[in-house]
Design a protein around this motif. Sequence first.
Motif, mmCIF file in Angstrom:
data_model
loop_
_atom_site.group_PDB
_atom_site.id
_atom_site.type_symbol
_atom_site.label_atom_id
_atom_site.label_comp_id
_atom_site.label_asym_id
_atom_site.label_seq_id
_atom_site.Cartn_x
_atom_site.Cartn_y
_atom_site.Cartn_z
ATOM 1 N N ALA A 95 0.860 -1.196 0.000
ATOM 2 C CA ALA A 95 0.000 0.000 0.000
ATOM 3 C C ALA A 95 0.898 1.248 0.000
ATOM 4 O O ALA A 95 1.382 1.676 1.042
ATOM 5 C CB ALA A 95 -0.914 -0.019 1.214
ATOM 6 N N LYS A 96 1.108 1.816 -1.166
ATOM 7 C CA LYS A 96 2.102 2.874 -1.331
ATOM 8 C C LYS A 96 1.694 4.221 -0.762
ATOM 9 O O LYS A 96 0.525 4.616 -0.827
ATOM 10 C CB LYS A 96 2.430 3.060 -2.823
ATOM 11 C CG LYS A 96 3.019 1.857 -3.504
ATOM 12 C CD LYS A 96 4.448 1.557 -3.084
ATOM 13 C CE LYS A 96 4.877 0.163 -3.500
ATOM 14 N NZ LYS A 96 4.937 -0.043 -4.943
ATOM 15 N N PHE A 97 2.699 4.926 -0.245
ATOM 16 C CA PHE A 97 2.615 6.324 0.156
ATOM 17 C C PHE A 97 3.196 7.162 -0.990
ATOM 18 O O PHE A 97 3.861 6.625 -1.865
ATOM 19 C CB PHE A 97 3.490 6.583 1.385
ATOM 20 C CG PHE A 97 3.005 5.960 2.669
ATOM 21 C CD1 PHE A 97 2.752 4.598 2.756
ATOM 22 C CD2 PHE A 97 2.848 6.741 3.814
ATOM 23 C CE1 PHE A 97 2.335 4.035 3.963
ATOM 24 C CE2 PHE A 97 2.434 6.184 5.017
ATOM 25 C CZ PHE A 97 2.174 4.829 5.085
ATOM 26 N N PHE B 200 -5.985 0.160 -14.583
ATOM 27 C CA PHE B 200 -6.316 1.447 -15.185
ATOM 28 C C PHE B 200 -5.753 2.475 -14.217
ATOM 29 O O PHE B 200 -6.299 2.678 -13.130
ATOM 30 C CB PHE B 200 -7.845 1.538 -15.279
ATOM 31 C CG PHE B 200 -8.378 2.700 -16.054
ATOM 32 C CD1 PHE B 200 -8.650 2.587 -17.412
ATOM 33 C CD2 PHE B 200 -8.644 3.913 -15.414
ATOM 34 C CE1 PHE B 200 -9.178 3.656 -18.121
ATOM 35 C CE2 PHE B 200 -9.172 4.989 -16.123
ATOM 36 C CZ PHE B 200 -9.438 4.855 -17.481
ATOM 37 N N ARG B 201 -4.598 3.091 -14.565
ATOM 38 C CA ARG B 201 -3.931 3.923 -13.533
ATOM 39 C C ARG B 201 -2.884 4.871 -14.101
ATOM 40 O O ARG B 201 -2.596 4.885 -15.271
ATOM 41 C CB ARG B 201 -3.269 3.006 -12.493
ATOM 42 C CG ARG B 201 -2.287 2.009 -13.074
ATOM 43 C CD ARG B 201 -1.667 1.135 -11.977
ATOM 44 N NE ARG B 201 -0.939 0.023 -12.537
ATOM 45 C CZ ARG B 201 -1.430 -1.214 -12.649
ATOM 46 N NH1 ARG B 201 -2.640 -1.498 -12.215
ATOM 47 N NH2 ARG B 201 -0.715 -2.171 -13.199
ATOM 48 N N ASP B 202 -2.295 5.632 -13.177
ATOM 49 C CA ASP B 202 -1.133 6.500 -13.404
ATOM 50 C C ASP B 202 -1.464 7.726 -14.274
ATOM 51 O O ASP B 202 -0.835 7.950 -15.320
ATOM 52 C CB ASP B 202 0.041 5.705 -14.042
ATOM 53 C CG ASP B 202 0.329 4.398 -13.327
ATOM 54 O OD1 ASP B 202 0.003 4.299 -12.132
ATOM 55 O OD2 ASP B 202 0.864 3.471 -13.968
ATOM 56 N N PRO B 203 -2.431 8.568 -13.850
ATOM 57 C CA PRO B 203 -2.819 9.724 -14.650
ATOM 58 C C PRO B 203 -1.701 10.761 -14.782
ATOM 59 O O PRO B 203 -1.065 11.115 -13.797
ATOM 60 C CB PRO B 203 -3.989 10.319 -13.850
ATOM 61 C CG PRO B 203 -3.778 9.863 -12.444
ATOM 62 C CD PRO B 203 -3.159 8.501 -12.559
ATOM 63 N N GLU C 59 1.822 0.910 -18.418
ATOM 64 C CA GLU C 59 1.856 1.683 -17.172
ATOM 65 C C GLU C 59 2.501 3.056 -17.406
ATOM 66 O O GLU C 59 3.255 3.248 -18.350
ATOM 67 C CB GLU C 59 2.652 0.917 -16.102
ATOM 68 C CG GLU C 59 2.004 -0.401 -15.706
ATOM 69 C CD GLU C 59 2.623 -1.052 -14.458
ATOM 70 O OE1 GLU C 59 3.848 -1.161 -14.384
ATOM 71 O OE2 GLU C 59 1.849 -1.433 -13.571
ATOM 72 N N CYS C 60 2.181 3.966 -16.525
ATOM 73 C CA CYS C 60 2.836 5.279 -16.448
ATOM 74 C C CYS C 60 3.004 6.008 -17.785
ATOM 75 O O CYS C 60 4.131 6.346 -18.176
ATOM 76 C CB CYS C 60 4.194 5.129 -15.777
ATOM 77 S SG CYS C 60 4.038 4.477 -14.106
ATOM 78 N N PRO C 61 1.900 6.289 -18.475
ATOM 79 C CA PRO C 61 2.033 7.047 -19.720
ATOM 80 C C PRO C 61 2.342 8.519 -19.433
ATOM 81 O O PRO C 61 1.994 9.039 -18.374
ATOM 82 C CB PRO C 61 0.657 6.914 -20.364
ATOM 83 C CG PRO C 61 -0.278 6.742 -19.215
ATOM 84 C CD PRO C 61 0.491 5.981 -18.168
ATOM 85 N N GLY D 279 13.741 8.732 -14.014
ATOM 86 C CA GLY D 279 13.226 7.371 -14.145
ATOM 87 C C GLY D 279 13.500 6.611 -12.858
ATOM 88 O O GLY D 279 14.368 6.993 -12.063
ATOM 89 N N TRP D 280 12.771 5.572 -12.662
ATOM 90 C CA TRP D 280 13.020 4.659 -11.540
ATOM 91 C C TRP D 280 14.121 3.684 -11.974
ATOM 92 O O TRP D 280 13.979 3.029 -13.019
ATOM 93 C CB TRP D 280 11.715 3.908 -11.213
ATOM 94 C CG TRP D 280 11.876 2.770 -10.248
ATOM 95 C CD1 TRP D 280 12.790 2.659 -9.241
ATOM 96 C CD2 TRP D 280 11.091 1.567 -10.195
ATOM 97 N NE1 TRP D 280 12.621 1.467 -8.562
ATOM 98 C CE2 TRP D 280 11.583 0.783 -9.132
ATOM 99 C CE3 TRP D 280 10.009 1.085 -10.943
ATOM 100 C CZ2 TRP D 280 11.055 -0.460 -8.796
ATOM 101 C CZ3 TRP D 280 9.478 -0.152 -10.612
ATOM 102 C CH2 TRP D 280 9.987 -0.912 -9.547
ATOM 103 N N VAL D 281 15.199 3.577 -11.202
ATOM 104 C CA VAL D 281 16.256 2.607 -11.508
ATOM 105 C C VAL D 281 15.867 1.289 -10.839
ATOM 106 O O VAL D 281 16.375 0.911 -9.786
ATOM 107 C CB VAL D 281 17.635 3.111 -11.035
ATOM 108 C CG1 VAL D 281 18.725 2.133 -11.479
ATOM 109 C CG2 VAL D 281 17.923 4.494 -11.606
#
Length: 489
Positions: free
Chosen positions: A69-71, A160-163, A223-225, A301-303
Amino acid sequence: MQHKDQELRARADRAIQEYQNVVESDPYRLHYHVMPPVGLLNDPNGLIHWNGTYHLFFQWMPFRTGHGAKFWGHYTSEDLIHWKWEPIALTPSDWYDKDGCYSGSAVEDEGQLKLLYTGNVKNEQGERETYQCLATSQDGVHFSKKGVVFELPQGYTPHFRDPKVWKHDDHWYMVIGAQKEQEGTYKGCAVLCQSTDLSEWTFLGELAASGSDSVGDLGYMWECPDLFHLDGKDILLFSPQGLEPQGMKYHNVYQTGYMLGKVHLDQVHFEHGDFQELDRGFEFYAPQTTLDDKGRRILFGWVGVPDQNEESHPTRAYQWIHNMSIPRQLHVVDGQLVQTPVEEMKRLRQHNVHIPHVRLAHERKQWEDVKGQAIELLLNIEALSDDAIFEMNIRQHARFIYQSKERRLTLERHSFAHGRTESRSCRLSELKSLHLFLDTSCLEVFVNGGEEVFTSRIFPYPEEESIVFAVRGEAQIDLKKWDLQATRE
Ligand code: FRU
């Protein structure tokens, strides 16, 4: 839910207090990359340059080195280099985000900083629900949740995510990563929504989708557009899941890349070229961009890559995992995205060593001053014979190999999962330069001025600092090296 929010904040703050010393004692702790104070960091979120300050939020699991459950953790910076830890921006405290305040973006509206993010919910039947949510702030530090602003439209699964939100003329637009079921299989896609006030959204349709004529088969989930205009082109950047390796491409568990073209918002249509991978290294995923006050398109970016040997990362023993890339500036050159480290990185340079115009023929070479754990290296290849094989060995752990004849550049490393050598490669028209940013356990290499980039974690013996060159055939190189100042104590 005020009470739950306070409880979660207090628990996260306690986790930082409790493990700070452990994290700080890790020899692989990074000197100048953004990393979590404790726990797991993944996607960059809400990247924005607001009132002269850069805000970088991130997906954060404070309680362990796994997902959950992310913060939204929050750092700010005046210069993109030195980051200040801010109060937690979002906690998964409400019914609509109780299983994670998932990825999203930030915009400025009416003098406020506003976040749009995905509320992730697992319901009592164990099924996923997804809500696009809004949170607002006067000061850019304390956020007040406004709840759900957009629900799952018909025709899509709850993946369906990452607006990612931006303003164009009088309207707000939001691109969302989605999945639909078509003829019994799942297809990834990017959908577009519109709003006048960020609170009420209308679904407009799909911008691009796997399985369509123009895209072809491109995975079961995107993901993540991110959609932005740069140097006369529109770019859809996203992270598709479900691609099979193809020649030198797509060897990570999930990919990140882009399609370049022209977007027609009124017709909900994106005319575009082929999907191109953004990074050639072992770890890079879910990047996000923003336009800063200097007019630069900046990317973090996420490494890391989801589900890619995350359980084997050595830093887990020290209660943290993953980091951000350094900030990069984007450009379009000859129909391709080019990434360069932002100018500000130069401020970390100290103790320059310059080895000018050296000829190397059939030899191994090492310079006393060219070594270190947190260094920048700029290697210009001034000449290379047609049959040359050029190697650069980094801390006896990773190695770049360029084969002139095949025009192939390869990065090899010892896998932290199984100890064997693994590799990633790409084809170049020629090798002109390698620009390395090395930071204890993270390596970012910009090839030929950022035409290609290799981003990876590496875990050499901390005391092993050597850089060794080897040439079969002949080469002439010019080499510059700097130590890079740490940006944290
Ligand atoms: C990408 C991602 C996003 C999601 C977030 C959850 O790494 O899976 O799609 O919003 O991470 O942490």
